[in-house]
Every structure is written in C-alpha cells, then in structure tokens.
Design an enzyme around this catalytic site. Structure first.
Site, PDB file in Angstrom:
ATOM      1  N   LYS A  15       0.823  -1.217   0.000  1.00 18.78           N
ATOM      2  CA  LYS A  15       0.000   0.000   0.000  1.00 18.78           C
ATOM      3  C   LYS A  15       0.854   1.263   0.000  1.00 18.78           C
ATOM      4  O   LYS A  15       0.524   2.235  -0.671  1.00 18.78           O
ATOM      5  CB  LYS A  15      -0.947   0.010   1.211  1.00 18.78           C
ATOM      6  CG  LYS A  15      -2.064  -1.000   1.158  1.00 18.78           C
ATOM      7  CD  LYS A  15      -3.013  -0.859   2.332  1.00 18.78           C
ATOM      8  CE  LYS A  15      -2.320  -1.034   3.658  1.00 18.78           C
ATOM      9  NZ  LYS A  15      -1.729  -2.393   3.831  1.00 18.78           N
ATOM     10  N   LYS A  37      -2.719   9.171   6.450  1.00 17.76           N
ATOM     11  CA  LYS A  37      -2.849   7.794   6.937  1.00 17.76           C
ATOM     12  C   LYS A  37      -3.509   7.882   8.309  1.00 17.76           C
ATOM     13  O   LYS A  37      -2.855   8.282   9.282  1.00 17.76           O
ATOM     14  CB  LYS A  37      -1.479   7.122   7.030  1.00 17.76           C
ATOM     15  CG  LYS A  37      -1.548   5.628   7.349  1.00 17.76           C
ATOM     16  CD  LYS A  37      -0.163   4.994   7.255  1.00 17.76           C
ATOM     17  CE  LYS A  37      -0.196   3.517   7.628  1.00 17.76           C
ATOM     18  NZ  LYS A  37      -0.852   2.689   6.584  1.00 17.76           N
TER      19      LYS A  37
END
Length: 202
Positions: A15, A37
């Site tokens: 990712k 994030k």
C-alpha cells in the site's frame, strides 16, 4: 476535491509503495498532492510509512506544510489491527474528517492510505472498508502476485462491490514473480481481461 483510498487484499501487499507511485503519477500531471494515513500501528519512535510519504509529498508539493501528527493522527505501538492496537483509546471519525478537510487546504489531490486489508477492524462494528465511504473516496485496491492472490482478489472485489464502492485495482508484481505467469495470470486474464500492474503506472 479528489480523494483516493489505498487499500489492499491483505497486509504487506504494498500500500505504501502504491501510495508513492500514485502520488508521483498525479504530481506529474500538475496536481498539488497530499497524503493522509488515519492510523499506523507498529510505531516505535515515529510512523515509518507516514514519515516516508510526508517527506515525499513535501518534495512534490512544497505548499504541503502538514506535520506528521496531521498526516498520521493515530499512532500505536503494537503491530496489530487498530481495534487491538488502540487499547482504550477512541478513534474519533469526526476528528479524522476534520484532519482531511485541513489537509485539503494544502492540496487538490489527497491519497489516503489504509492499514492492512479491507476487513481489518477499527472498532467492533467498524472496518477499514467502511472508512472509504465515510471519507467519500474512490478506492484503489492493491493485490499481490503471490500464490493465493486469485482468492484474495475475488473476495476483496466482492467486498467493495457489496459496499457500492467505486474502485480500480492493480497487481503489485513482486511476490512469486517467477511463477506468477504460470500459476495465477492465466485465470486472472481469462476472468478480468486486461490486467493493471502497479509498476506500469506512469
């Protein structure tokens, strides 16, 4: 505002690498990119993934003046699902949405990176996949090339469709590279037709 949520079929699929590729891709198109994030686990001194991406974004978009606390607001020491790693701490969704709105004042394309796979729990009744709709983002699913990827890809796509999530998906060709063409690629090509590979994104 354009938002994409980078998710994957499981953990350690790529990712962060995908986030890097996509940030560079849209920066090359002239967009001011940003990164978020919501939570990172396994943090000892600093969030390694978040710090790496923040440094990259600041090079690609000098107007992105966010701190690591803005970019990774929830940092947990235990390398586990956020539901476990957070212990007694509450993960506040409104707080996360406010952070997104703040980061969007410094960019016009925001990459949001999830943690683990789609069904990683955040709360008892809230999973990573649910954040995609909550954050009103398009999903980008990253899949590995290793043995077993067919099952993981089909289940993950079924999960996204079940939540009515708009998505694209890419194969990160780095695991079982030598056997992938023989073991997994024949079915994937027959089933999906053209396949998209992360390393070909330019």
């Amino acid at each position: 505002m354009n938002r994409v949520f980078i998710t994957a079929t499981n953990t350690d699929v790529g990712k962060t690498y995908a986030s890097e590729q996509i940030l560079k891709y849209y920066a090359n198109k002239g967009l001011k990119v940003g990164y978020f994030k919501p939570c990172e686990t396994g943090v000892i001194k600093e969030p390694l993934d978040g710090s790496k991406m923040l440094n990259l974004v600041k090079k690609l978009n000098p107007k992105f003046k966010a701190t690591i606390e803005d970019v990774v607001p929830y940092q947990f020491k235990l390398p586990a699902a956020p539901y476990v790693a957070k212990e007694d701490q509450n993960i506040d969704l409104e707080f996360l949405k406010d952070k997104i709105n703040y980061l969007e004042t410094m960019c016009d394309f925001l990459v949001i990176e999830g943690a683990g796979g789609l069904k990683v729990p955040i709360k008892k009744d809230l999973f990573m996949v649910d954040l995609i709709n909550i954050f009103e983002a398009k999903a980008i699913l990253i899949a590995p090339s290793k043995l077993g990827c067919i099952n993981d890809i089909l289940l993950s796509i079924e999960c996204l469709k079940g939540k009515n999530i708009d998505f694209d998906w890419y194969i990160n060709l780095f695991q079982d590279k030598d056997s992938y063409k023989e073991v997994s690629k024949p079915f994937l090509e027959d089933y999906f037709g053209k396949l998209n590979y992360l390393h070909e994104l330019d």
